[in-house]
Design a protein around this motif. Structure first.
Motif, PDB file in Angstrom:
ATOM      1  N   LYS A 140       0.832  -1.210   0.000  1.00  0.00           N
ATOM      2  CA  LYS A 140       0.000   0.000   0.000  1.00  0.00           C
ATOM      3  C   LYS A 140       0.870   1.265   0.000  1.00  0.00           C
ATOM      4  CE  LYS A 140      -3.581   2.420   2.552  1.00  0.00           C
ATOM      5  NZ  LYS A 140      -4.227   2.589   3.838  1.00  0.00           N
ATOM      6  N   GLN A 141       1.884   1.277   0.835  1.00  0.00           N
ATOM      7  CA  GLN A 141       2.791   2.422   0.907  1.00  0.00           C
ATOM      8  C   GLN A 141       3.546   2.611  -0.421  1.00  0.00           C
ATOM      9  OE1 GLN A 141       5.994   4.104   4.050  1.00  0.00           O
ATOM     10  NE2 GLN A 141       6.234   1.962   3.576  1.00  0.00           N
ATOM     11  N   ALA A 142       3.944   1.509  -1.033  1.00  0.00           N
ATOM     12  CA  ALA A 142       4.656   1.579  -2.312  1.00  0.00           C
ATOM     13  C   ALA A 142       3.769   2.187  -3.393  1.00  0.00           C
ATOM     14  CB  ALA A 142       5.132   0.192  -2.730  1.00  0.00           C
ATOM     15  N   LYS A 143       2.501   1.795  -3.419  1.00  0.00           N
ATOM     16  CA  LYS A 143       1.566   2.353  -4.404  1.00  0.00           C
ATOM     17  C   LYS A 143       1.329   3.841  -4.147  1.00  0.00           C
ATOM     18  CE  LYS A 143      -0.747  -1.858  -5.828  1.00  0.00           C
ATOM     19  NZ  LYS A 143      -1.992  -2.585  -5.991  1.00  0.00           N
ATOM     20  N   GLU A 144       1.256   4.234  -2.876  1.00  0.00           N
ATOM     21  CA  GLU A 144       1.105   5.658  -2.540  1.00  0.00           C
ATOM     22  C   GLU A 144       2.300   6.460  -3.038  1.00  0.00           C
ATOM     23  OE1 GLU A 144       0.516   5.869   1.703  1.00  0.00           O
ATOM     24  OE2 GLU A 144      -1.458   4.915   1.571  1.00  0.00           O
ATOM     25  N   LEU A 145       3.490   5.897  -2.890  1.00  0.00           N
ATOM     26  CA  LEU A 145       4.710   6.554  -3.367  1.00  0.00           C
ATOM     27  C   LEU A 145       4.658   6.758  -4.876  1.00  0.00           C
ATOM     28  CD1 LEU A 145       7.630   7.600  -3.170  1.00  0.00           C
ATOM     29  CD2 LEU A 145       8.382   5.205  -3.205  1.00  0.00           C
ATOM     30  N   VAL A 146       4.316   5.716  -5.610  1.00  0.00           N
ATOM     31  CA  VAL A 146       4.241   5.805  -7.064  1.00  0.00           C
ATOM     32  C   VAL A 146       3.183   6.818  -7.495  1.00  0.00           C
ATOM     33  CG1 VAL A 146       3.683   4.542  -9.192  1.00  0.00           C
ATOM     34  CG2 VAL A 146       5.185   3.510  -7.481  1.00  0.00           C
ATOM     35  N   ASP A 147       2.011   6.773  -6.863  1.00  0.00           N
ATOM     36  CA  ASP A 147       0.937   7.718  -7.205  1.00  0.00           C
ATOM     37  C   ASP A 147       1.377   9.165  -6.964  1.00  0.00           C
ATOM     38  OD1 ASP A 147      -0.701   5.616  -7.930  1.00  0.00           O
ATOM     39  OD2 ASP A 147      -1.856   5.626  -6.060  1.00  0.00           O
ATOM     40  N   LEU A 148       2.067   9.401  -5.849  1.00  0.00           N
ATOM     41  CA  LEU A 148       2.546  10.746  -5.535  1.00  0.00           C
ATOM     42  C   LEU A 148       3.526  11.242  -6.591  1.00  0.00           C
ATOM     43  CD1 LEU A 148       2.838  13.184  -3.607  1.00  0.00           C
ATOM     44  CD2 LEU A 148       4.657  11.895  -2.450  1.00  0.00           C
ATOM     45  N   ILE A 149       4.485  10.413  -6.938  1.00  0.00           N
ATOM     46  CA  ILE A 149       5.488  10.817  -7.925  1.00  0.00           C
ATOM     47  C   ILE A 149       4.847  11.015  -9.296  1.00  0.00           C
ATOM     48  CG2 ILE A 149       7.604  10.132  -9.128  1.00  0.00           C
ATOM     49  CD1 ILE A 149       8.378   8.684  -6.474  1.00  0.00           C
ATOM     50  N   GLU A 150       3.944  10.117  -9.680  1.00  0.00           N
ATOM     51  CA  GLU A 150       3.254  10.268 -10.967  1.00  0.00           C
ATOM     52  C   GLU A 150       2.474  11.577 -11.017  1.00  0.00           C
ATOM     53  OE1 GLU A 150       3.689   8.821 -13.672  1.00  0.00           O
ATOM     54  OE2 GLU A 150       4.218   6.748 -13.330  1.00  0.00           O
ATOM     55  N   SER A 151       1.800  11.926  -9.926  1.00  0.00           N
ATOM     56  CA  SER A 151       1.035  13.180  -9.927  1.00  0.00           C
ATOM     57  C   SER A 151       1.967  14.379 -10.045  1.00  0.00           C
ATOM     58  CB  SER A 151       0.160  13.288  -8.675  1.00  0.00           C
ATOM     59  OG  SER A 151       0.937  13.479  -7.522  1.00  0.00           O
ATOM     60  N   LYS A 152       3.123  14.320  -9.407  1.00  0.00           N
ATOM     61  CA  LYS A 152       4.097  15.417  -9.510  1.00  0.00           C
ATOM     62  C   LYS A 152       4.721  15.462 -10.905  1.00  0.00           C
ATOM     63  CE  LYS A 152       5.239  15.816  -4.641  1.00  0.00           C
ATOM     64  NZ  LYS A 152       4.960  17.220  -4.433  1.00  0.00           N
ATOM     65  N   ARG A 153       4.949  14.285 -11.498  1.00  0.00           N
ATOM     66  CA  ARG A 153       5.507  14.248 -12.858  1.00  0.00           C
ATOM     67  C   ARG A 153       4.552  14.916 -13.844  1.00  0.00           C
ATOM     68  NH1 ARG A 153       6.152   8.797 -15.097  1.00  0.00           N
ATOM     69  NH2 ARG A 153       6.974   9.886 -16.881  1.00  0.00           N
TER      70      ARG A 153
END
Length: 152
Positions: A95-108
């Motif tokens: 769950k934490q890993a997916k949150e990390l990816v989602d955060l970075i994707e939104s910033k990208r």
């Protein structure tokens, strides 16, 4: 706003995400043996071209960051373990890993959005004045446009 993600199951990784960078810090003997790396790796978010994500199953899951000039490992988790641009995680950290990816994707995507610049009325009037001086506009056309821009 800076966010910190800790992954402790498969090696020790701390990933810090701020407005401009993703910082990966690996600790522990497992990371030293596999990657030979110590310290912190900083990747500008705007330079990230892809994020590879693998769910954990029999082996660890991983998040691998690709950017111009980096070499992406192609051999699955066994090669990813050795890549300094990879963060490993266990099922309980999914769950934490997916949150990390989602955060970075939104910033990208936010950083790649075209920036629009607002042109002020004063700038428009200056452009119109240049056109008037060049003889492209008449004095009446200039005055009408100026009134329109000033809301008179």
């Amino acid at each position: 706003m800076t966010q910190i993600f800790e992954f402790k199951s498969n090696g020790k990784f701390t990933v810090t995400v701020d407005e401009n960078n993703v910082k990966i810090k690996s600790k522990g003997m497992l990371n030293y043996i596999n990657k030979g790396s110590r310290g912190e790796k900083s990747i500008p978010i705007k330079s990230i071209t892809a994020i590879q994500f693998k769910d954990p199953s029999l082996t660890a899951g991983f998040i691998q960051f690709a950017y111009s000039g980096s070499s992406e490992s192609k051999g699955g988790v066994f090669d990813a373990v050795k890549d300094e641009n990879t963060v490993l995680f266990a099922k309980k950290e999914l769950k934490q890993a997916k949150e990390l990816v989602d955060l970075i994707e939104s910033k990208r995507h936010a950083s790649s959005a075209p920036q629009t610049t607002a042109v002020s009325s004063a700038d428009e009037i200056l452009k119109m004045k240049e056109l008037l001086d060049a003889g492209v506009l008449t004095q009446d056309e200039f005055d009408a446009k100026k009134k329109q821009l000033l809301g008179i």
